[in-house]
Scaffold this motif. Structure first.
Motif, PDB file in Angstrom:
ATOM      1  N   SER A  59       0.874  -1.166   0.000  1.00 15.09           N
ATOM      2  CA  SER A  59       0.000   0.000   0.000  1.00 15.09           C
ATOM      3  C   SER A  59       0.923   1.231   0.000  1.00 15.09           C
ATOM      4  O   SER A  59       1.920   1.233   0.736  1.00 15.09           O
TER       5      SER A  59
ATOM      6  N   ASN B 110       0.307   4.052   1.227  1.00 12.25           N
ATOM      7  CA  ASN B 110       0.243   4.656   2.568  1.00 12.25           C
ATOM      8  C   ASN B 110       1.174   3.920   3.533  1.00 12.25           C
ATOM      9  O   ASN B 110       1.871   4.538   4.345  1.00 12.25           O
TER      10      ASN B 110
ATOM     11  N   GLN C 229      -2.328  -4.608  -0.926  1.00 18.52           N
ATOM     12  CA  GLN C 229      -3.183  -4.418   0.260  1.00 18.52           C
ATOM     13  C   GLN C 229      -3.621  -2.972   0.354  1.00 18.52           C
ATOM     14  O   GLN C 229      -3.404  -2.313   1.371  1.00 18.52           O
ATOM     15  N   GLY C 230      -4.189  -2.459  -0.759  1.00 27.29           N
ATOM     16  CA  GLY C 230      -4.666  -1.074  -0.771  1.00 27.29           C
ATOM     17  C   GLY C 230      -5.722  -0.883   0.311  1.00 27.29           C
ATOM     18  O   GLY C 230      -6.629  -1.703   0.443  1.00 27.29           O
TER      19      GLY C 230
ATOM     20  N   LEU D 117      -2.796   5.809  -7.900  1.00 24.47           N
ATOM     21  CA  LEU D 117      -2.678   5.339  -6.516  1.00 24.47           C
ATOM     22  C   LEU D 117      -1.477   6.073  -5.952  1.00 24.47           C
ATOM     23  O   LEU D 117      -0.347   5.850  -6.407  1.00 24.47           O
TER      24      LEU D 117
ATOM     25  N   LEU E  92      -7.566   8.496   2.047  1.00 24.99           N
ATOM     26  CA  LEU E  92      -7.320   7.958   3.384  1.00 24.99           C
ATOM     27  C   LEU E  92      -6.125   8.699   3.974  1.00 24.99           C
ATOM     28  O   LEU E  92      -5.005   8.579   3.470  1.00 24.99           O
TER      29      LEU E  92
ATOM     30  N   GLY F 209      -6.794   7.445  -3.990  1.00 24.96           N
ATOM     31  CA  GLY F 209      -7.110   6.478  -5.043  1.00 24.96           C
ATOM     32  C   GLY F 209      -8.080   7.162  -5.992  1.00 24.96           C
ATOM     33  O   GLY F 209      -9.199   7.490  -5.595  1.00 24.96           O
TER      34      GLY F 209
HETATM   35  C1  BTN Z   1     -11.614   5.303   0.706  1.00 25.39           C
HETATM   36  O1  BTN Z   1     -12.002   4.313   1.317  1.00 25.39           O
HETATM   37  O2  BTN Z   1     -12.394   6.003   0.081  1.00 25.39           O
HETATM   38  C2  BTN Z   1     -10.158   5.713   0.737  1.00 25.39           C
HETATM   39  C3  BTN Z   1      -9.387   5.023  -0.323  1.00 25.39           C
HETATM   40  C4  BTN Z   1      -7.937   5.433  -0.388  1.00 25.39           C
HETATM   41  C5  BTN Z   1      -7.152   4.558  -1.344  1.00 25.39           C
HETATM   42  C6  BTN Z   1      -5.760   5.062  -1.565  1.00 25.39           C
HETATM   43  S1  BTN Z   1      -4.964   4.235  -2.895  1.00 25.39           S
HETATM   44  C7  BTN Z   1      -3.431   4.949  -2.469  1.00 25.39           C
HETATM   45  C8  BTN Z   1      -3.356   4.956  -0.959  1.00 25.39           C
HETATM   46  N1  BTN Z   1      -2.811   3.725  -0.469  1.00 25.39           N
HETATM   47  C9  BTN Z   1      -3.718   2.998   0.209  1.00 25.39           C
HETATM   48  O3  BTN Z   1      -3.518   1.879   0.712  1.00 25.39           O
HETATM   49  N2  BTN Z   1      -4.876   3.653   0.269  1.00 25.39           N
HETATM   50  C10 BTN Z   1      -4.795   4.934  -0.394  1.00 25.39           C
END
Ligand code: BTN
Length: 246
Positions: A16, A18, A43-44, A61, A118, A136
């Motif tokens: 991810s 993040n 594992q986004g 991303l 996020l 995202g």
């Molecule tokens: C949501 O649930 O609306 C928030 C989504 C956020 C996704 C992005 S993709 C890049 C970054 N890395 C992650 O693991 N999550 C955020």
């Protein structure tokens, strides 16, 4: 430019962006404005413990690392507002369609979600130390597992190169982040409120697991959603307490 010579780390694959940014914050001292992007995330992560799904290489991303030390536990929601209005303006200009902000910071076009954010923070007593702003943004993906998602390509028919989109987003983000660090809070709040999805419209919510009829009247300074309920009561709710049913 606020983040002059910002470092951009482009990864093919990661768990991810993040997560990568958080590791970086623990192990090094990444400069303000460092950006991490990935083609694929295994594992986004999404809000409320959800997963973020994206086809390889088709969407944006990314995570931006900032040190918004002027923010505290009462006003840190301004960071959410700033990234939300930056995305809103970028998308509206490029799609020529109305783009709305579903509290706290989902981007909505034609009642479907096109982007999510996020934000993960570290604190120094009551003050914000660092924030990882994970974004995202659905660009070129044409099929989703849910009917509630869309992409810029589904809306406009046009391909948008993720790195080009990132450059344009960073210019918008910088513009509004500068307003934040220079204390232009009212302007940020106005722009956020002006595009708030379902503001003033009676609708159904799930409040602590219970169905209620209510209407959004605004967002408090600390980021809580303000509702006027069908029974005349007013509520201020955090993300874990309230869910829009739409
Ligand atoms: C949501 O649930 O609306 C928030 C989504 C956020 C996704 C992005 S993709 C890049 C970054 N890395 C992650 O693991 N999550 C955020």
């Amino acid at each position: 430019m606020l983040f002059k010579d910002r470092a951009i780390i482009n990864l093919d694959v990661t768990d991810s962006t993040n997560q990568y940014a958080s590791h970086l914050l623990r192990s090094a001292a990444p400069p303000d404005g460092t950006v991490i992007t990935a083609q694929v995330q295994h594992q986004g992560r999404g809000q409320r413990g959800t997963d973020w799904e994206s086809n390889p290489g088709e969407n944006l991303l990314c995570s931006i690392i900032v040190y918004p030390i002027e923010l505290n536990s009462y006003n840190h929601f301004y960071l959410s507002k700033v990234i939300a209005i930056a995305l809103q303006e970028l998308l509206e200009e490029n799609l020529d369609r109305e783009v709305l902000l579903k509290w706290p910071n989902d981007l909505i076009v034609a009642h479907k979600k096109i982007a999510g954010v996020l934000i993960e923070t570290t604190w120094n007593h009551q003050r914000l130390h660092s924030a990882v702003i994970g974004i995202g943004l659905n660009l070129n993906q044409l099929n989703f597992n849910t009917a509630k998602a869309t992409s810029t390509r589904l809306i406009s028919g046009n391909y948008w190169e993720p790195q080009d989109c990132l450059k344009a987003l960073l210019i918008k983000f910088e513009k509004y982040y500068f307003k934040l660090v220079s204390g232009q809070y009212n302007e940020i709040t106005k722009q956020y409120r002006d595009h708030l999805y379902r503001l003033g419209q009676p609708m159904k919510f799930e409040y602590n697991g219970k169905a209620i009829d209510a209407m959004i009247t605004g967002v408090d300074e600390d980021g809580k959603l303000r509702l006027h309920c069908g029974n005349g009561e007013s509520l201020s709710c955090g993300l874990k307490e309230i869910k829009m049913v739409y």
